[in-house]
Design an enzyme around this catalytic site. Structure first.
Site, mmCIF file in Angstrom:
data_model
loop_
_atom_site.group_PDB
_atom_site.id
_atom_site.type_symbol
_atom_site.label_atom_id
_atom_site.label_comp_id
_atom_site.label_asym_id
_atom_site.label_seq_id
_atom_site.Cartn_x
_atom_site.Cartn_y
_atom_site.Cartn_z
ATOM 1 N N GLN A 31 -8.009 -1.006 -3.082
ATOM 2 C CA GLN A 31 -8.310 0.417 -2.963
ATOM 3 C C GLN A 31 -8.596 1.012 -4.332
ATOM 4 O O GLN A 31 -8.319 0.396 -5.367
ATOM 5 C CB GLN A 31 -7.106 1.136 -2.343
ATOM 6 C CG GLN A 31 -5.817 0.937 -3.132
ATOM 7 C CD GLN A 31 -4.578 1.031 -2.286
ATOM 8 O OE1 GLN A 31 -4.568 1.617 -1.217
ATOM 9 N NE2 GLN A 31 -3.483 0.445 -2.753
ATOM 10 N N ASP A 138 1.628 -8.045 1.358
ATOM 11 C CA ASP A 138 1.472 -7.377 2.643
ATOM 12 C C ASP A 138 2.840 -7.173 3.290
ATOM 13 O O ASP A 138 3.578 -8.140 3.528
ATOM 14 C CB ASP A 138 0.578 -8.227 3.540
ATOM 15 C CG ASP A 138 0.140 -7.493 4.800
ATOM 16 O OD1 ASP A 138 0.975 -6.779 5.392
ATOM 17 O OD2 ASP A 138 -1.027 -7.647 5.187
ATOM 18 N N ASP A 161 6.528 4.176 4.249
ATOM 19 C CA ASP A 161 5.920 4.972 3.183
ATOM 20 C C ASP A 161 4.538 4.396 2.903
ATOM 21 O O ASP A 161 4.240 3.918 1.816
ATOM 22 C CB ASP A 161 6.806 4.932 1.930
ATOM 23 C CG ASP A 161 6.478 6.047 0.957
ATOM 24 O OD1 ASP A 161 5.577 6.858 1.268
ATOM 25 O OD2 ASP A 161 7.092 6.099 -0.113
#
EC number: 2.5.1.16
Length: 294
Positions: A31, A138, A161
């Site tokens: 990301q 992960d 979260d």
């Protein structure tokens, strides 16, 4: 140089900070991470353009995501944070004196690095506490491995979260994952999960609540206003045995005092019931999408 920092909670809505300053940007394998300075909420970071945490209001989100679930347990010893690379959830969990172990399963090491460097107020040194174990990878893989271990871990509190369900974390907001997660939750465990804004994500929230109800015996929705997210924001607790909404002010006051939890900036015994109380307009927005009660 300043620049507008705009967020789009839905295709037809926009809000933001017109004079933000970009501090850092990293494109990780997962990301784009950006750190910004703003006049209104101080330093914040975004993931793929979505607001995550700001130094000016992170306590609202993290206190509500951690303390109602943790206080429902009489003496939580172990906790699992899925995501949470900024350390804010771990920092709040460490306030509970009975906590012996916290696992933070964060996908992206760059989130940890950037937030530790640029938003130290959020983690408050949590990752330096020997009770906190940071696992990079992960979170779904971590839970699967833990569930298959010879002696599966048993967590008393679980905190989602994570980025929202319409992101790479989508697979963790499913009944299949909840069922697997229950294999590593203690018999009297509770989890908390953030849902979204009832004004922008009502259909998504209803689907999440339906899946939680299908998997857990006790599901309670919470809501509070979070400035960074530009809206009233909904969260939920889920458990097979614990009901945070049933805690009285006296019980909460006693547990907060016995655990020496003070100086909270948003959550407290007096506002606990209000956190679990939704307005009629919010209930109306969700009711059109929720499955009929069985």
């Amino acid at each position: 140089m300043s620049a507008p920092l705009l967020f789009h909670p839905s295709p037809d809505a926009v809000y933001g900070f017109p004079h933000a300053k970009l501090v850092a940007r990293v494109d990780s394998p997962y990301q784009r991470i950006e750190v910004w300075d703003t006049h209104q909420l101080g330093r914040l970071f975004t993931l793929d353009g979505r607001p995550m945490t700001s130094t000016g209001d992170e306590f609202i989100y993290h206190e509500c995501m951690v303390h109602p679930a943790a206080l429902a347990h009489p003496a939580p010893k172990t906790a699992l944070v899925l995501g949470g690379g900024d350390g804010g959830a771990a920092r709040q969990l460490l306030r509970h004196a009975s906590i012996e172990r916290i696992v933070v399963a964060e996908l992206d090491a760059q989130v940890v690095r950037l937030t530790r460097e640029h938003l130290p107020e959020v983690h408050g040194g949590a990752f330096d506490d020997p009770r906190v174990e940071l696992v990079i990878g992960d979170a779904a893989h971590y839970v699967a491995a833990a569930a298959q271990a010879t002696a599966p871990a048993q967590f008393d509190v679980v905190v989602f979260d994570l980025t929202p369900p319409d992101s790479p974390a989508a697979g963790l907001y499913t009944q299949a994952f909840y069922r697997q997660l229950k294999q590593v939750m203690s018999p009297h465990a509770a989890l908390s999960v953030h849902l979204g804004s009832p004004y922008f994500h009502a259909e998504r929230i209803a689907a999440l609540l339906d899946d939680l109800h299908a998997t857990f015996a006790v599901v309670r929705a919470m809501n509070t206003f979070i400035p960074l997210y530009g809206s009233l924001w909904m969260m939920a607790t889920a458990s097979d045995t614990l009901d945070p909404a049933a805690l009285t002010v006296d019980t909460l006051t006693e547990r907060l005092a016995s655990r020496q939890i003070d100086a909270l900036q948003h959550y407290g015994a007096a506002m606990h019931a209000g956190l679990f109380s939704a307005s009629q307009s919010v209930r109306d927005k969700l009711s059109q999408f929720l499955k009929p009660s069985r």
